[in-house]
Design an enzyme around this catalytic site. Structure first.
Site, PDB file in Angstrom:
ATOM      1  N   ASP A 214       5.914   6.910   0.394  1.00  0.00           N
ATOM      2  CA  ASP A 214       7.438   6.417   0.426  1.00  0.00           C
ATOM      3  C   ASP A 214       8.119   6.894  -0.597  1.00  0.00           C
ATOM      4  OD1 ASP A 214       7.753   3.681  -0.872  1.00  0.00           O
ATOM      5  OD2 ASP A 214       5.822   3.951  -0.246  1.00  0.00           O
ATOM      6  N   ASP A 216      10.550   5.404  -3.222  1.00  0.00           N
ATOM      7  CA  ASP A 216      10.682   4.002  -3.797  1.00  0.00           C
ATOM      8  C   ASP A 216      12.218   3.755  -3.832  1.00  0.00           C
ATOM      9  OD1 ASP A 216       8.981   1.768  -4.739  1.00  0.00           O
ATOM     10  OD2 ASP A 216      10.179   1.872  -6.483  1.00  0.00           O
TER      11      ASP A 216
END
Length: 274
Positions: A214, A216
């Site tokens: 992902d 952040d």
């Protein structure tokens, strides 16, 4: 318990992170007692990439241990007690730079520790004081093998970068994420420390494969990351990551010449290592 010490037959230790809880087709669980309590699960012996390995899921096979409750000391002691001298650790991480998108494998060369309250050393008793060098936290030979393996795989690969390890179990605020990026962080995780430092204290070669799952919080201006999204992203890349892990294990040196294993030479230790 038979302990393998011959460098040509010593098993490679594999620490599975979030989403990598099982690896071996016919695992042989081995109960190991350590001075620091029980490891996350009994380590499993088996064969992977044509070599003997010992696999241990960092969070337990059912992911019952949050990052701040993982018994890092027991996990690494158990691996060493079973003859392991080289450890490859898989981790799910967030990307702190826009180019480090989900599905990228980063082989970090530096770490920043922002954890607190964890047991950070095996040498914590009053008496004989032990200091180990940690300027370069990861095994140089293991990193070189990991970079080659990652670059030959199907995932994007990055050689080097700084892993920022946060306390967890919550994710970062946007301000924290932006600070970590501004201070030179490449990826952020929750389990890389004290794992790397304890590995060094036990004279283990330690290499990390950090899979970005992902962006952040400070990088992504959209919705914040969730644990479910992290596991989903890891699961979508776990086959490719396992292939990289296979090539890393196959390519690790089978001699005992690495400087990681010499860090305790001439050091007065308060106890005997397994």
């Amino acid at each position: 318990m038979a302990v393998v010490t011959d460098a040509t037959t010593a098993p490679v230790g594999i620490l599975g992170g979030s989403g990598l809880y099982r690896l071996l087709e016919t695992p042989e669980p081995v109960a190991v007692a350590t001075p620091f309590g029980d490891p996350s699960d009994p380590p499993s012996r088996g064969t992977f990439a044509g070599r003997p390995v010992v696999f241990l899921p960092r969070h337990g096979a059912d992911h019952r241990y949050p990052p701040h409750r993982v018994n890092y000391r027991a996990n690494l002691w158990a691996l060493r007690a079973l003859g392991v001298r080289q450890v490859v650790a898989a981790s799910a991480v967030g990307g702190l730079r826009p180019e480090l998108t989900a599905g990228t494998v980063v082989v970090p060369d530096q770490v920043v520790d922002r954890t607190w309250g964890r047991e950070h050393t095996v040498y914590d008793d009053v008496g004989t004081v032990v200091h180990v060098p940690f300027a370069d936290p990861y095994c140089p030979r293991g990193r070189a093998v990991a970079v080659r393996a990652a670059r030959s795989g199907t995932l994007s690969a990055v050689d080097g970068g700084t892993m920022v390890v946060i306390q967890g179990p919550r994710f970062s605020s946007r301000a924290e994420s932006r600070r970590n990026a501004a201070e030179g962080g490449s990826v952020v995780g929750m389990t890389g420390m004290p794992e790397a430092a304890i590995a060094r204290e036990l004279a283990l070669c330690y290499t990390t494969l950090a899979l970005v799952t992902d962006a952040d919080a400070g990088v992504d201006v959209g919705s914040s990351v969730t644990h479910a999204a992290v596991l989903e992203a890891f699961a979508s890349n776990v086959v490719a990551l396992t292939e990289v892990l296979h090539d890393v294990v196959a390519g690790l040196p089978d001699d005992d010449a690495c400087p990681c294993r010499r860090v305790l030479d001439g050091v007065d230790l308060p106890f005997r290592l397994p």
